[in-house]
Each structure stands twice: as C-alpha cells, then as structure tokens.
Design an enzyme around this catalytic site. Structure first.
Site, PDB file in Angstrom:
ATOM      1  N   PRO A 154       5.943  -0.342  -5.610  1.00  0.00           N
ATOM      2  CA  PRO A 154       6.725  -1.057  -4.593  1.00  0.00           C
ATOM      3  C   PRO A 154       7.043  -0.178  -3.383  1.00  0.00           C
ATOM      4  CG  PRO A 154       7.616  -1.443  -6.789  1.00  0.00           C
ATOM      5  CD  PRO A 154       6.619  -0.341  -6.922  1.00  0.00           C
ATOM      6  N   TYR A 155       7.429   1.068  -3.644  1.00  0.00           N
ATOM      7  CA  TYR A 155       7.768   1.998  -2.564  1.00  0.00           C
ATOM      8  C   TYR A 155       6.524   2.345  -1.748  1.00  0.00           C
ATOM      9  CZ  TYR A 155       9.538   6.283  -0.335  1.00  0.00           C
ATOM     10  OH  TYR A 155       9.900   7.261   0.573  1.00  0.00           O
ATOM     11  N   ALA A 156       5.429   2.693  -2.434  1.00  0.00           N
ATOM     12  CA  ALA A 156       4.203   3.062  -1.732  1.00  0.00           C
ATOM     13  C   ALA A 156       3.668   1.903  -0.907  1.00  0.00           C
ATOM     14  CB  ALA A 156       3.148   3.537  -2.736  1.00  0.00           C
ATOM     15  N   SER A 158       5.432  -0.394   0.572  1.00  0.00           N
ATOM     16  CA  SER A 158       6.232  -0.494   1.793  1.00  0.00           C
ATOM     17  C   SER A 158       5.822   0.580   2.796  1.00  0.00           C
ATOM     18  CB  SER A 158       7.726  -0.388   1.468  1.00  0.00           C
ATOM     19  OG  SER A 158       8.120   0.917   1.112  1.00  0.00           O
ATOM     20  N   LYS A 159       5.475   1.755   2.302  1.00  0.00           N
ATOM     21  CA  LYS A 159       5.081   2.840   3.197  1.00  0.00           C
ATOM     22  C   LYS A 159       3.648   2.685   3.701  1.00  0.00           C
ATOM     23  CE  LYS A 159       8.956   5.082   3.234  1.00  0.00           C
ATOM     24  NZ  LYS A 159       9.725   5.232   4.484  1.00  0.00           N
TER      25      LYS A 159
END
Length: 246
Positions: A154-156, A158-159
């Site tokens: 999820p974090y990757a 977004s980035k």
C-alpha cells in the site's frame, strides 16, 4: 553555503520531524530561508524554527494539512509575506501503514492515499504556479518501490504515484527553469520507520545495503540540499538514497 542557495526561500512540508526536519535544518544552513510546514506538533515545529534562528538562519512555522488546498495555499502565502517568494518546495510529509494485501485495512489505505497521493498533487499544483524561475520542487518516494518488500504494497503504491507525478511535472514545466525531482530513501532511522519494528527486523534491513547501516535523516538531507541548490542539470529523476540497495 553557495551563491546558488543564499537568499532563496524554501517550504518544507513535514519539516518538524525526521527527514523533513533534517532537510529544513540543512537548507537553512545552506543559506535558504525556510518555512517549516507541519501537520500536528506545533512544539516540534517551533523547536526546528528555534534551532534555525539560533544558528543565524531565517525560519517560520506554518501548519497545514497537505491534502487541503486552501490550507496549503496559506502556507505559500505565508512564505511570500515573510520572505518575498518561493524558490524551493520540499514535500517530505507522508504517512506509513504496513500491511499485507490480504490483511489490508481499506480505511488505512484511504488515509494513506489522502496524505501520500492527494497531498503531493496539492503541493505540486501550487508549486507549479508559484515557484520562481531557477527554483526546485522535490517530492519523496521510497526505495521500496524497487525492493518490493512484503507488507509495503500500500505504501509503495502511493509512492509509485509520486514518482509518476514527479516525472510528468518536470516535463510540464518545460521552459520555466524549474527542476523537479524525487528522493527515494532506503531504511532511515526516523520515528516513522522504527515504529513497530523489533531488533531482528531492523538488523535484516540493515544488511540489505552494502554499507550495512540504516540511513540517517542527515544523509537524506544531503541529497535534498544537492537537488535544491547546485543540481541544475538533474531534472525529472528519482534519486534512490539507500546505501546501495537494489
């Protein structure tokens, strides 16, 4: 401190802690006036401003939700009132939730994407119209976009959106003499990174880099200083500052 940085004005979102704070301190040491953007902790932002001014620099604090266009407009307005304009924008604000895809809390995903995707678009939109010629816009990605560690999808994701935003914005600002680049740190010893990780996990991450240590916020701030100052021929790039990780 160089002629390319003295007298410039920088806005640093997330500037009260971690990499953002280290970046604000470094840019101030480079001779730039700094607006320390923060979301929640006024005390930490005021502490950063106090450290800058005690060293002879110029700084103010400004609170805003980075995903709120009106609030961020007021931050740019504050920079112009205090220092006369904006030359550099460093968008370091972000949030991190770790989860496997199968166990993902979609509410957390929505909150993360609001800060990590909508936020960069809000800041980039304002920066595109208000940064002066000769300036620089910096976003933050993560080296996990390349390392693909489990529980970071999820974090990757977004980035990954931030990386695309960065590269396209650089092309949309053709002819404006404004550089647009992203910094993609590897494991860096910040409170956000260390939260919830035991010693074994940290040791495993340390060994992923040939330099066999965690990055320090100051390591990343050094890259920010380069891209925000003398690096006038680096544009539309993602610089992975991670000690040699893939």
């Amino acid at each position: 401190m160089t002629d390319s940085t003295v007298g410039r004005v920088a806005i640093v979102t997330g500037g009260s802690r971690g990499i953002g704070r280290a970046s604000a301190l470094r840019l101030a040491a480079d001779g730039q006036a700094v607006v320390v953007g923060y979301g929640g902790s006024k005390a930490e932002a005021d502490s950063t401003v106090a450290e800058i001014t005690a060293a002879g620099g110029r700084a103010i604090a400004a609170q805003a939700d980075v995903a709120d266009e009106q609030a961020m407009t007021e931050v740019f307005d504050a920079a112009e009132r205090a220092f006369g304009g904006v030359d550099v924008v460093v968008h370091a604000a972000g949030v991190l939730y770790q989860s496997t895809i199968a166990e993902l809390d979609l509410d957390q995903l929505d909150r993360m994407h609001r800060t990590n995707i909508r936020g960069p678009f809000v800041v980039a939109k304002l920066a595109a119209s208000r940064v002066r010629a000769g300036g620089a816009i910096l976003t933050f990605s993560t080296s996990v976009v390349g390392t693909l560690l489990p529980a970071y999808a999820p974090y990757a994701a977004s980035k990954g959106a931030v990386e695309v935003l960065t590269k396209i914005l650089a092309r949309e600002l053709r002819g404006r003499d404004i550089t647009v680049n992203a910094v993609a740190p590897g494991p860096t010893a910040t409170a956000m990174f260390l939260e919830g990780k035991d010693e074994a996990i940290i040791d495993r991450l340390v060994k992923m880099a040939p330099l066999e240590r965690l990055g320090a916020p100051e390591d990343i701030a050094e890259v920010v200083s380069f891209l925000a100052g003398p690096a006038r021929w680096v544009n539309g790039q993602v610089l992975r500052a991670n000690g040699g990780m893939v």
